[in-house]
Motif scaffolding. Structure first.
Motif, short mmCIF file in Angstrom:
data_model
loop_
_atom_site.label_atom_id
_atom_site.label_comp_id
_atom_site.label_asym_id
_atom_site.label_seq_id
_atom_site.Cartn_x
_atom_site.Cartn_y
_atom_site.Cartn_z
N ASP A 174 -5.06 26.12 13.25
CA ASP A 174 -3.86 26.67 13.87
C ASP A 174 -4.00 28.13 14.25
OD1 ASP A 174 -3.80 27.88 11.40
OD2 ASP A 174 -1.93 26.97 10.73
N GLY A 175 -5.21 28.69 14.06
CA GLY A 175 -5.47 30.06 14.46
C GLY A 175 -5.27 31.09 13.35
N LEU A 176 -4.76 30.68 12.21
CA LEU A 176 -4.55 31.61 11.11
C LEU A 176 -5.87 31.85 10.36
CD1 LEU A 176 -1.15 30.39 9.59
CD2 LEU A 176 -1.55 32.32 11.14
N PHE A 177 -6.13 33.10 10.02
CA PHE A 177 -7.32 33.42 9.26
C PHE A 177 -7.15 32.95 7.82
CE2 PHE A 177 -7.22 36.52 12.70
CZ PHE A 177 -8.50 36.40 13.21
N ALA A 178 -8.24 32.49 7.23
CA ALA A 178 -8.19 31.94 5.88
C ALA A 178 -8.17 33.07 4.84
CB ALA A 178 -9.38 31.02 5.64
N TYR A 179 -7.52 32.79 3.72
CA TYR A 179 -7.40 33.76 2.63
C TYR A 179 -8.77 34.26 2.17
CZ TYR A 179 -6.91 35.37 -2.20
OH TYR A 179 -7.01 36.09 -3.36
N GLN A 180 -9.74 33.35 2.04
CA GLN A 180 -11.05 33.75 1.52
C GLN A 180 -11.70 34.83 2.38
OE1 GLN A 180 -11.85 32.88 -1.30
NE2 GLN A 180 -11.37 30.76 -1.76
N LEU A 181 -11.46 34.78 3.66
CA LEU A 181 -12.02 35.80 4.56
C LEU A 181 -11.26 37.11 4.45
CD1 LEU A 181 -13.94 36.45 7.11
CD2 LEU A 181 -11.82 36.09 8.40
N VAL A 182 -9.94 37.03 4.62
CA VAL A 182 -9.17 38.27 4.76
C VAL A 182 -9.14 39.09 3.47
CG1 VAL A 182 -7.77 37.28 6.60
CG2 VAL A 182 -6.94 37.15 4.24
N VAL A 183 -9.14 38.42 2.32
CA VAL A 183 -9.08 39.17 1.07
C VAL A 183 -10.34 40.00 0.88
CG1 VAL A 183 -10.03 37.33 -0.39
CG2 VAL A 183 -8.49 39.03 -1.39
N VAL A 184 -11.48 39.48 1.28
CA VAL A 184 -12.74 40.22 1.16
C VAL A 184 -12.79 41.36 2.18
CG1 VAL A 184 -15.25 40.07 1.46
CG2 VAL A 184 -14.02 38.32 0.14
N VAL A 185 -12.40 41.07 3.42
CA VAL A 185 -12.40 42.11 4.45
C VAL A 185 -11.47 43.25 4.04
CG1 VAL A 185 -11.84 42.61 6.87
CG2 VAL A 185 -13.02 40.49 6.28
N ASP A 186 -10.31 42.91 3.47
CA ASP A 186 -9.36 43.94 3.04
C ASP A 186 -9.89 44.74 1.86
OD1 ASP A 186 -7.56 43.18 4.97
OD2 ASP A 186 -6.38 41.91 3.64
N ASP A 187 -10.51 44.06 0.89
CA ASP A 187 -11.05 44.78 -0.26
C ASP A 187 -12.15 45.75 0.17
OD1 ASP A 187 -9.34 43.71 -2.14
OD2 ASP A 187 -10.73 42.13 -2.78
N ILE A 188 -12.95 45.34 1.14
CA ILE A 188 -13.99 46.23 1.66
C ILE A 188 -13.34 47.43 2.35
CG2 ILE A 188 -15.83 46.46 3.38
CD1 ILE A 188 -16.50 43.49 2.81
N ALA A 189 -12.37 47.18 3.21
CA ALA A 189 -11.73 48.25 3.97
C ALA A 189 -11.03 49.26 3.06
CB ALA A 189 -10.73 47.65 4.96
N GLN A 190 -10.45 48.78 1.97
CA GLN A 190 -9.73 49.67 1.06
C GLN A 190 -10.61 50.23 -0.05
OE1 GLN A 190 -6.21 46.87 0.34
NE2 GLN A 190 -5.17 48.82 0.69
N GLY A 191 -11.88 49.85 -0.06
CA GLY A 191 -12.79 50.37 -1.07
C GLY A 191 -12.43 49.95 -2.47
N ILE A 192 -11.93 48.72 -2.63
CA ILE A 192 -11.49 48.24 -3.94
C ILE A 192 -12.68 48.07 -4.88
CG2 ILE A 192 -10.33 46.37 -5.17
CD1 ILE A 192 -8.49 48.12 -3.41
N SER A 193 -12.57 48.69 -6.05
CA SER A 193 -13.65 48.61 -7.03
C SER A 193 -13.35 47.63 -8.16
CB SER A 193 -13.92 49.99 -7.64
OG SER A 193 -12.80 50.42 -8.41
N HIS A 194 -12.06 47.38 -8.42
CA HIS A 194 -11.66 46.51 -9.52
C HIS A 194 -10.50 45.63 -9.06
CE1 HIS A 194 -13.90 49.58 -11.66
NE2 HIS A 194 -13.92 48.81 -12.73
N VAL A 195 -10.59 44.35 -9.35
CA VAL A 195 -9.52 43.40 -9.04
C VAL A 195 -9.05 42.79 -10.35
CG1 VAL A 195 -8.91 41.25 -7.89
CG2 VAL A 195 -10.41 42.91 -6.74
N VAL A 196 -7.78 43.04 -10.70
CA VAL A 196 -7.16 42.48 -11.90
C VAL A 196 -6.06 41.54 -11.41
CG1 VAL A 196 -5.95 42.98 -14.05
CG2 VAL A 196 -7.69 44.56 -13.20
N ARG A 197 -6.18 40.25 -11.71
CA ARG A 197 -5.24 39.26 -11.18
C ARG A 197 -5.25 38.04 -12.08
NH1 ARG A 197 -8.72 37.72 -5.70
NH2 ARG A 197 -10.52 36.81 -6.75
N GLY A 198 -4.50 37.00 -11.70
CA GLY A 198 -4.34 35.82 -12.54
C GLY A 198 -5.55 34.91 -12.58
N ALA A 199 -5.65 34.16 -13.69
CA ALA A 199 -6.80 33.29 -13.91
C ALA A 199 -6.83 32.08 -12.99
CB ALA A 199 -6.83 32.83 -15.37
N ASP A 200 -5.77 31.84 -12.21
CA ASP A 200 -5.81 30.75 -11.24
C ASP A 200 -6.78 31.04 -10.10
OD1 ASP A 200 -4.02 32.82 -10.55
OD2 ASP A 200 -2.89 31.53 -9.20
#
Length: 314
Positions: A174-200
């Motif tokens: 449907d043209g929407l970018f997948a979560y797996q792609l955008v989350v990595v691209v965003d973490d790179i762009a923001q220089g994220i060094s640590h991700v603390v989130r849920g075990a799911d």
């Protein structure tokens, strides 16, 4: 207390909280917000907020602003401007185009039902079909399958090797970018060094680690918190109609979040301001005191001021 993984290069700490605007924040999402905030601040780091609104089919009007107001009511103030994924389509498409140029992307016409019938793990059925890329779902050829990694809370994490090798979607039909792609691209762009989130998200993390390698970028350190669940296997979530946390009276839920994260606050802390409570929590926080369980059952106790917590063993 540093949360840097063994042998990882030292990086300036930059953490983030990335809610999806599919409804108001509930206690489960508060755990992720408070956990990531405390880990960042106890490491003298930056704490950022990203609104993950890429899946516009799930966005509830007004939810983004409500989430930000709730974070402010709980004293969780972000250090830089808020990022919205829906404003970053150009950046995502540039990464997809670069991968296409390297012949690492192919079109897939398989439905979820068809993949389930084939065993539930995609086996590259369309890879040799050479479907046109336009108006198709796009899959990434997996080059760096990751089946194990170290988590700062859960320890050694092992993923089904068949799943690790799967060519996963980076853009939907449907043209929407997948979560797996955008989350990595965003973490790179923001220089994220640590991700603390849920075990799911333990399993998706393996794919994200592989994509960091594919894009030639350093991956963050990951720490996955126990999930707050109403009963085993039934996490508190917007989809499960978990009640919204109060913006008018934030201290009880904040206090319970501290308890959930292993901080052991005294009831007298409730007489403090929200800011004072957070300052105490930053000083008391130790990542090694967070339960290593994947789930903690949360229930209201009619005879007590606070919630009851029951750790569910792995």
């Amino acid at each position: 207390m540093s949360t840097t993984a063994v042998n990882a290069p030292m990086r300036t700490y930059r953490g983030r909280f990335a809610p999806s605007p599919s409804g108001p924040l509930h206690f489960g999402s508060l755990i992720a917000a408070v956990g990531s905030f405390l880990d960042a601040k106890s490491n003298q780091g930056k704490w950022l907020v990203r609104i993950e609104d890429i899946d516009t089919t799930r966005v509830v009007p007004g939810a983004s602003d409500d989430i930000l107001r709730t974070l402010e009511a709980y004293g969780l103030h972000w250090d830089e401007g808020v990022i919205y994924q829906t404003k970053r389509h150009t950046e995502y498409q540039a990464v997809v185009d670069a991968l296409i140029t390297k012949n690492l992307v192919y079109a897939c016409h398989c439905t979820r039902k068809e993949i389930k019938a084939m065993g539930g793990i995609y086996q590259g059925y369309c890879k040799s079909k050479h479907h046109p890329l336009n108006d198709s779902a796009l899959r990434l050829t997996q080059q760096f399958a990751t089946s194990e990694y170290h988590d700062l809370i859960q320890g050694q994490v092992n993923i089904d090797s068949r799943l690790a090798k799967e060519d996963y979607l980076i853009k939907r039909s449907d043209g929407l970018f997948a979560y797996q792609l955008v989350v990595v691209v965003d973490d790179i762009a923001q220089g994220i060094s640590h991700v603390v989130r849920g075990a799911d998200l333990l399993e998706p993390t393996a794919r994200q680690l592989s994509l960091f390698k594919q894009l030639g970028q350093p991956a963050p350190n990951y720490a996955h918190l126990p999930l707050a669940v109403a009963k085993p296997g039934f996490k508190l979530s917007k989809q499960n109609y978990a009640p919204a946390i109060s913006k008018r009276a934030p201290k009880p839920a904040l206090f319970d979040a501290f308890r959930f994260l292993g901080l052991n606050p005294e009831p007298a802390l409730l007489s403090s301001t929200v800011e004072e409570m957070l300052n105490w929590a930053i000083s008391a926080y130790r990542i090694e005191n967070i339960p290593t369980a994947l789930e903690i059952q949360v229930s209201e106790n009619p005879h007590a001021t606070f919630c009851d917590f029951q750790v569910i063993t792995k």
